[in-house]
Design an enzyme around this catalytic site. Structure first.
Site, short mmCIF file in Angstrom:
data_model
loop_
_atom_site.label_atom_id
_atom_site.label_comp_id
_atom_site.label_asym_id
_atom_site.label_seq_id
_atom_site.Cartn_x
_atom_site.Cartn_y
_atom_site.Cartn_z
CB CYS A 1 -0.94 -0.04 1.21
SG CYS A 1 -2.17 1.28 1.22
CB CYS A 2 3.82 2.33 2.04
SG CYS A 2 3.18 2.84 3.65
CB CYS B 1 -2.52 6.95 5.90
SG CYS B 1 -1.61 7.36 4.41
CB CYS C 1 -1.27 3.39 8.88
SG CYS C 1 -1.87 2.31 7.57
CB CYS D 1 5.94 5.15 4.50
SG CYS D 1 6.88 6.67 4.41
#
Ligand code: SF4
Length: 238
Positions: free
Chosen positions: A125-126, A208, A211, A234
């Site tokens: 995702c990162c 985010c 997270c 990240c």
């Protein structure tokens, strides 16, 4: 743009050698001197990146380089307060905010990878929502500034004030690397610098929303990031 801010394009070898020399010259330097050097050397091929946790580095940079570009990564998962801070910075400071976005919207990512990828594979995702857009967004720059500080966490304890970003082949400037949290707080109070309202709501480091959690007493500033997932960074600064 003044001629002082039009910089020549340099080869990676030249950039690396500039970074190494400046790393030695500026290790003990005042943050403004570091930024003055970066602005004078790279002009608009230098930018500041900001997570919009606070606008300290953007504020410092705008004092020596009015109109400096401030790059913000909008992952699509930010707290509304973070987007509000970005808008306020754009409205009141002498900077040009540039917002980078991932190739896919959250909805498109959900359709391809399934919902809540951040819970199942935060590294992916990162990579999709932070690392790749920054990679692409920094292409027009030779040098970038961050707000990294050595006292934030053990992973950041050796952050150089000026270093060489091998992965991106760019000069990486961390003008407040040697500052403490007290130095930051003092600068914010003395200069009336914009900060993310979540900082006064128990958050010490803001990323985010899915997270990020508030930090507990005795935890380091980044303990609320990807808590319980064995992840501390990240990938932007790896
Ligand atoms: S911090 Fe979380 S939501 Fe944001 S890009 Fe990384 S894994 Fe995704």
């Amino acid at each position: 743009m003044s001629t002082a801010h039009i910089a020549e394009q340099r080869s990676p070898e030249e950039l690396r050698s500039l970074a190494e020399q400046a790393g030695r010259d500026f290790e003990e330097a005042d943050a403004l001197d570091v930024l003055r050097w970066a602005a004078g050397t790279f002009g608009h091929r230098f930018c500041v990146t900001s997570s919009m946790e606070d606008a300290v580095v953007a504020h410092l940079a705008s004092r020596v380089f009015p109109g400096v570009r401030v790059v913000f990564l909008d992952t699509g998962y930010h707290f509304p307060e973070t987007i509000g801070t970005r808008d306020a910075v754009e409205a009141v400071m002498d900077v040009e905010v540039i917002t980078l976005t991932p190739r896919q919207s959250v909805e498109q990512q959900d359709a391809q990878y399934g919902p809540r990828l951040h819970d199942r594979d935060p590294d992916l995702c990162c990579a999709l929502r932070k690392v790749q857009p920054l990679e692409e967004g920094l292409r027009g720059y030779d040098a970038w500034a961050t707000g990294l500080r050595r006292d934030e966490s053990p992973t950041r304890a050796h952050t150089p004030v000026v270093g060489w970003d091998e992965k991106r082949q760019k000069v990486k400037v961390s003008p407040i690397a040697r500052w403490t949290q007290q130095d930051v707080d003092r600068y914010i109070a003395e200069r009336g610098v914009l900060t993310n309202p979540l900082l006064t709501d128990g958050y010490a480091s803001i990323g985010c929303a899915p997270c990020t959690r508030r930090v507990l007493a005795g935890e380091d500033a980044r303990a609320g990031r990807w808590a319980g997932r064995g992840k501390t960074e990240c990938g932007l600064h790896g």
